[in-house]
Design an enzyme around this catalytic site. Structure first.
Site, PDB file in Angstrom:
ATOM      1  N   GLU A 127       0.858  -1.179   0.000  1.00  0.00           N
ATOM      2  CA  GLU A 127       0.000   0.000   0.000  1.00  0.00           C
ATOM      3  C   GLU A 127       0.902   1.239   0.000  1.00  0.00           C
ATOM      4  OE1 GLU A 127      -3.555   1.910   2.822  1.00  0.00           O
ATOM      5  OE2 GLU A 127      -2.674  -0.032   3.318  1.00  0.00           O
ATOM      6  N   ILE A 128       0.671   2.130  -0.945  1.00  0.00           N
ATOM      7  CA  ILE A 128       1.408   3.393  -1.042  1.00  0.00           C
ATOM      8  C   ILE A 128       0.414   4.497  -0.719  1.00  0.00           C
ATOM      9  CG2 ILE A 128       2.767   4.908  -2.526  1.00  0.00           C
ATOM     10  CD1 ILE A 128       3.284   2.349  -4.291  1.00  0.00           C
TER      11      ILE A 128
END
Length: 132
Positions: A127-128
């Site tokens: 997850e960014i």
């Protein structure tokens, strides 16, 4: 007084291939591949970013002590960025990295975040996120 922890120094990621992993995290996520000598004298690999690092263990050749069920592809990691997600989407598209989901709003450790999701070579969920 009850003892408490204050921050995360490093975590360990068990991977099927260290070279493939370092190429992905360095080339796609901008981390720095670091070789280091552990206290036992062995050469090991890590991924550096900010004040943290991810130590890498080769699947089947993990260092002791290790997780009770060390396996590749079981992690779900969230990384914060100051780069707008639109720039990340362009970068990921150019690198031919599929976006699994996002941009979507989520709840981070310190408040609301907006996130995109990708998978690394071992199928770990990455997850960014940016703060909202």
């Amino acid at each position: 007084m009850k003892p408490t922890v204050k921050s995360l120094d490093h975590l360990v990621l068990t991977v099927s291939d260290i070279e493939t992993t370092t190429a992905f995290y360095d080339g796609i996520l901008g981390m720095t591949t670091q070789a280091f000598i552990a206290a036992d004298g062995s050469k090991r690999w890590a991924l550096g970013f900010g004040d943290q690092k991810i130590n890498l263990h080769q699947l089947g050749a993990e260092f002791d002590p290790k997780a009770g069920h060390a396996t590749a592809g079981s992690a779900d990691l969230c990384f914060l960025t100051d780069t707008p997600l639109e720039a990340w989407l362009s970068h990921l598209n150019q690198a031919r990295v599929a976006v699994v989901d996002g941009p979507v709003e989520r709840s981070g450790a310190t408040g609301p975040i907006q996130s995109i999701y990708i998978r690394d070579p071992d199928d770990n969920l990455i997850e960014i996120s940016t703060s909202l």
